[in-house]
Enzyme design. Structure first.
Site, PDB file in Angstrom:
ATOM      1  N   LYS A  53     -46.517  28.294 -22.801  1.00  0.00           N
ATOM      2  CA  LYS A  53     -46.539  27.037 -23.801  1.00  0.00           C
ATOM      3  C   LYS A  53     -47.748  26.800 -24.537  1.00  0.00           C
ATOM      4  O   LYS A  53     -47.760  26.661 -25.561  1.00  0.00           O
ATOM      5  CB  LYS A  53     -45.883  25.903 -23.091  1.00  0.00           C
ATOM      6  CG  LYS A  53     -44.543  26.178 -22.602  1.00  0.00           C
ATOM      7  CD  LYS A  53     -44.281  25.108 -21.578  1.00  0.00           C
ATOM      8  CE  LYS A  53     -42.835  25.337 -21.187  1.00  0.00           C
ATOM      9  NZ  LYS A  53     -42.534  24.408 -19.855  1.00  0.00           N
ATOM     10  N   GLN A  97     -44.451  20.309 -15.412  1.00  0.00           N
ATOM     11  CA  GLN A  97     -43.555  21.461 -15.271  1.00  0.00           C
ATOM     12  C   GLN A  97     -42.754  21.429 -13.693  1.00  0.00           C
ATOM     13  O   GLN A  97     -43.319  21.061 -12.810  1.00  0.00           O
ATOM     14  CB  GLN A  97     -44.464  22.469 -15.158  1.00  0.00           C
ATOM     15  CG  GLN A  97     -43.892  24.059 -14.888  1.00  0.00           C
ATOM     16  CD  GLN A  97     -43.002  24.499 -16.101  1.00  0.00           C
ATOM     17  OE1 GLN A  97     -43.325  23.899 -17.169  1.00  0.00           O
ATOM     18  NE2 GLN A  97     -42.229  25.468 -16.086  1.00  0.00           N
ATOM     19  N   ASP A 120     -39.540  17.073 -23.168  1.00  0.00           N
ATOM     20  CA  ASP A 120     -38.585  17.604 -22.359  1.00  0.00           C
ATOM     21  C   ASP A 120     -37.268  17.098 -22.384  1.00  0.00           C
ATOM     22  O   ASP A 120     -36.314  17.928 -22.094  1.00  0.00           O
ATOM     23  CB  ASP A 120     -38.843  17.748 -20.840  1.00  0.00           C
ATOM     24  CG  ASP A 120     -39.670  18.918 -20.244  1.00  0.00           C
ATOM     25  OD1 ASP A 120     -39.405  19.962 -20.919  1.00  0.00           O
ATOM     26  OD2 ASP A 120     -40.554  19.048 -19.372  1.00  0.00           O
TER      27      ASP A 120
END
Ligand SMILES: Nc1nc(=O)c2c([nH]1)NC[C@@H]1CN(c3ccc(C(=O)N[C@@H](CCC(=O)O)C(=O)O)cc3)C=[N+]21
Length: 294
Positions: A53, A97, A120
């Site tokens: 990312k 994450q 997200d």
């Protein structure tokens, strides 16, 4: 023989489109969009995704920051960091994450993220907006699948779509999105899971099968219909004797399914890179809608 839904190729196109937008932003002397990733612990796969990312951010011209915590981090330390990022006017979006260690309540963490920075799309506010067909951040993996279907002009309207797996970040939102009234949607959706009596009974009749269960090679050619569209979200590291020590296995038994399907995503190079491209997309959306940039 199936044609390939080339997620790697489309993800590069999307990143190139974002780069053009970022170049314009920079030309107008504004700051670049800024994505922050929080990584807890030392899980090999999590580290690899987060590093990828960061690399994606460099490619599209975003600023990126990586915040690392040891696996022993407390819930309150994480919440404190989230509060700080919520307030930080130089941060457009951030992700935590997953998975998180057991001492941390994942729900509390996700709830603490400012929905405007939740790139997200995991916060209940954004999940609710998604379900209600309101403008919001779509979770990156489902968003990536929709975009892949869209770019290949795969018809979804009126099709029977079977989804395997009901996770909060893939299967469940995917089941909602495929049934929404906008394109690509309008499918008749069946969400199957570990208590489904006979999954094959559903997959055999499906025009579109989306697997997200993390069980290598689960979906075999004999379980699908001729001409079906097969989307493989699974990505499991399976130990082997290669130099890396593992290979990446999807939920789909590729060769037997490709022999019957009309379209199929590979692993790697399918849904994974699309997920990352859509995180970039959500971040530039966050930037553009940010109250701090007008
Ligand atoms: N807060 C949060 N957001 C996520 O989006 C999130 C997460 N947590 N936790 C884990 C899952 C998994 N995930 C992947 C992203 C990219 C690839 C990817 O790029 N895969 C490459 C291969 C990568 C490799 O070589 O290891 C491919 O399929 O071609 C895979 C999986 C995001 N997730």
């Amino acid at each position: 023989m199936a044609e390939i839904l080339d997620g790697l190729k489309v993800s590069k196109e999307i990143k190139a489109e974002i780069k053009v937008e970022v170049d314009k932003i920079l030309e107008s002397k504004r700051r670049a969009p800024h994505l922050v990733a929080i990584l807890v612990g030392n899980n090999g796969a999590s580290k690899a995704y987060v590093n990828a990312k960061v690399k994606d951010c460099e490619e599209v011209g975003f600023q990126s920051s990586l915040v690392k915590f040891p696996s022993t981090v407390s819930e309150s330390e994480l919440l404190e960091k989230i509060e700080e990022l919520n307030k930080d006017k130089s941060v457009d979006g951030f992700i935590v994450q997953l998975p998180l260690p057991d001492q941390v309540d994942q729900e509390k963490i996700i709830n603490a993220i400012d929905p405007r920075k939740d790139v997200d799309g995991f916060h209940p506010t954004n999940f609710g907006k998604m379900a209600l067909e309101m403008d919001t951040f779509l979770p990156a993996t489902p968003f990536g699948i929709l975009t892949l279907l869209e770019r290949y002009n795969i018809e979804t309207k009126g099709k029977d779509c079977v989804i395997i797996g009901r996770s909060k970040i893939v299967g469940r939102p995917m089941s909602i999105l495929m049934g929404r009234k906008d394109f690509p949607g309008n499918s008749t959706v069946t969400l199957t899971h570990s208590y489904t009596k006979d999954i094959e009974e559903y997959t055999k009749k499906a025009d579109i099968v989306i697997t997200a269960l993390g069980d290598p090679h689960f979906l075999k050619g004999e379980m699908i219909k001729d001409g079906a569209v097969i989307v493989d979200v699974g990505i499991t590291r399976v130990d082997n004797d290669s130099p890396k020590g593992y290979y990446l296995a999807g939920d789909v038994d590729f060769d037997s399914c490709a022999a019957k399907a009309s379209w199929i995503t590979p692993v790697p190079g399918g849904v994974g890179p699309m997920t990352r491209a859509m995180l970039m997309k959500n971040t530039i959306i966050a930037y553009k809608t940010s109250v701090y940039n007008d």
